[in-house]
Scaffold this active site. Structure first.
Site, short mmCIF file in Angstrom:
data_model
loop_
_atom_site.label_atom_id
_atom_site.label_comp_id
_atom_site.label_asym_id
_atom_site.label_seq_id
_atom_site.Cartn_x
_atom_site.Cartn_y
_atom_site.Cartn_z
CG HIS A 1 -1.77 -1.08 1.42
ND1 HIS A 1 -3.07 -1.33 0.67
CD2 HIS A 1 -1.64 -2.31 2.46
CE1 HIS A 1 -3.66 -2.51 1.29
NE2 HIS A 1 -2.81 -2.97 2.12
C1 BDR Z 1 -3.09 1.00 5.35
O1 BDR Z 1 -3.33 0.57 6.44
C2 BDR Z 1 -2.00 -0.04 7.00
O2 BDR Z 1 -2.45 -1.22 7.85
C3 BDR Z 1 -1.26 0.03 5.89
O3 BDR Z 1 0.16 0.29 6.44
C4 BDR Z 1 -1.65 0.92 5.08
O4 BDR Z 1 -1.09 2.46 5.38
C5 BDR Z 1 -3.98 0.24 4.35
O5 BDR Z 1 -5.05 0.02 4.56
#
Ligand code: BDR
Ligand code: CA
Length: 313
Positions: free
Chosen positions: A243
Site C-alpha cells: 500500500h
Molecule cells: C493501510 O493501513 C495500514 O495497515 C497500512 O500500513 C496502510 O497504510 C492500508 O489500509
C-alpha cells in the site's frame, strides 16, 4: 528539477517501512525533512520506534524522527496487529534503534517546517491515519496554504474497505482528521485500495528483493513474507499489497499511475459506514473536485523502481 522536500507521516507497519526505504534511497528525487510518527497500525510508542528502526536499516540516522498524536482526534485508537504483528514490523529481526527520538512534538515540527520553508515547497506524504496533519491544520490554520501537496494512502471506491466492509484502515481510524484534511483545500493525491491492491508482492517480486542480498533487500522480503499471510487468506490474492510505497513511488514516477480528479467526502456520522471515502468516480454529483483519486498503476514498473532503489541502500 531539485528534489521534492517532504515530511513522511507514518505508522510503521511493514508497508510504511518499504515506503520510507524508497524515499531514503532516492535523494535525487526526494529530500526527507523529517519523519513524523502517528498511532495507527500499532500504538505510538511502537510506530516512533519502528520509524527509527527503518532509518537505521537504511543507514540514514541523520533523518529526524518525531512522535506525534497517540490517539485519533475524537475516538479510541483502533490498531491492526492482526495484519502487522505485535511489533508492527514483524518478519525480520531488526535491532533496537540507537538514534534519538526528537524532543519536539511531530505536530509542532510540521507547523514549524511549513512556516520556515518557502510557501508551496513542502509536500506531506501520509502513510497512516491523518491525525497529525489535521491537528496541525487546526492548531495553525496559516500553514494550510503553505502546503505544496498532500499525497496519502487511504480510502477506496471499487475495493470499498479492508477494516470494515466500507472503510479502509487509515481513514477509518480517524475519520474526523480525514474530513478536515479533505476539506482543507490543499492539492491532494489519494492512493486508495483500488490501486494498492494491484501492487502485489508475488513470489518472483519477493525473490527480487531477497536476491539483492543486502540488509534492506532481505528485510523487505521478510516483511512482505510476514504480512502476505493475512491478505492471501482474506482475499485469496497472490501476495501482499504494498500500500504505502505507492505514495513515495508516485512522487518519484507519477507516470506509473493514473486516476481522476474528483470529489471525495468522508463519512463520519454513520456507525455502519464510518470512514467510508465517498468518491464521485463517475461524476454523478456537482460537488467540486478536491482530490486526484488514483485507480491504476504499472505494477511491473513500480516493482522495478522499488528493487532498483532499495538495491542502493
Ligand atoms: C493501510 O493501513 C495500514 O495497515 C497500512 O500500513 C496502510 O497504510 C492500508 O489500509
Ligand atoms: Ca501505514
Amino acid at each position: 528539477m531539485p528534489p521534492r522536500k517532504i515530511i513522511i507521516d507514518t505508522d510503521p507497519g511493514q508497508d510504511d517501512a518499504v515506503a520510507i526505504l524508497l524515499a531514503l534511497a532516492s535523494p535525487e528525487d526526494i529530500e526527507v525533512l523529517g519523519i513524523t510518527a502517528v498511532a495507527g497500525n500499532v500504538p505510538l510508542e511502537l510506530t516512533q520506534k519502528n520509524a527509527r528502526v527503518v532509518c537505521e536499516l537504511a543507514g540514514k540516522t541523520d533523518v529526524p524522527v518525531f512522535a506525534g498524536c497517540d490517539r485519533p482526534m475524537g475516538r479510541q485508537l483502533v490498531t491492526a496487529e492482526h495484519v502487522h504483528g505485535k511489533t508492527g514490523l514483524d518478519g525480520p529481526s531488526l535491532p533496537n534503534p540507537v538514534m534519538p527520538l526528537q524532543d519536539q512534538h511531530a505536530v509542532d515540527f510540521i507547523i514549524d517546517t511549513l512556516r520556515r520553508e518557502d510557501s508551496g515547497t513542502v509536500t506531506l506524504c501520509v502513510l497512516g491515519p491523518l491525525t497529525n496533519i489535521a491537528t496541525a491544520f487546526e492548531k495553525a490554520p496559516d500553514v494550510i496554504e503553505r502546503v505544496q501537496q498532500i499525497i496519502l494512502m487511504g480510502g477506496a471506491y471499487f475495493e470499498v474497505g479492508n477494516i470494515t466492509p466500507t472503510a479502509e484502515f487509515n481513514i477509518y481510524v480517524d475519520p474526523e482528521a480525514a474530513e478536515i484534511t479533505f476539506k482543507s483545500g490543499v492539492d491532494i493525491v489519494v492512493l486508495p485500495l483500488d490501486v494498492t491492491h494491484k501492487a502485489l508482492v508475488t513470489q518472483p517480486r519477493n525473490d527480487a528483493f531477497r536476491d539483492l542480498d543486502t540488509p534492506s533487500g532481505i528485510a523487505v522480503a521478510q516483511m512482505t513474507d510476514f504480512f502476505e499471510r493475512f491478505d492471501k487468506e482474506k482475499y485469496g490474492s497472490s501476495g501482499a499489497p504494498l500500500h504505502d510505497p505507492c505514495v513515495t513511488a508516485y512522487l518519484i514516477a507519477p507516470e506509473l499511475f493514473s486516476g481522476r480528479h474528483i470529489n471525495v467526502e468522508i463519512e463520519t456520522q454513520s456507525d455502519l459506514t464510518r470512514g467510508m471515502t465517498v468518491a464521485d468516480w463517475w461524476g454523478v454529483t456537482d460537488r467540486p473536485a478536491n482530490a486526484t483519486f488514483i485507480g491504476d498503476l504499472d505494477a511491473d514498473g513500480f516493482f522495478a523502481l522499488l528493487v532498483e532503489r532499495i538495491g542502493r541502500l
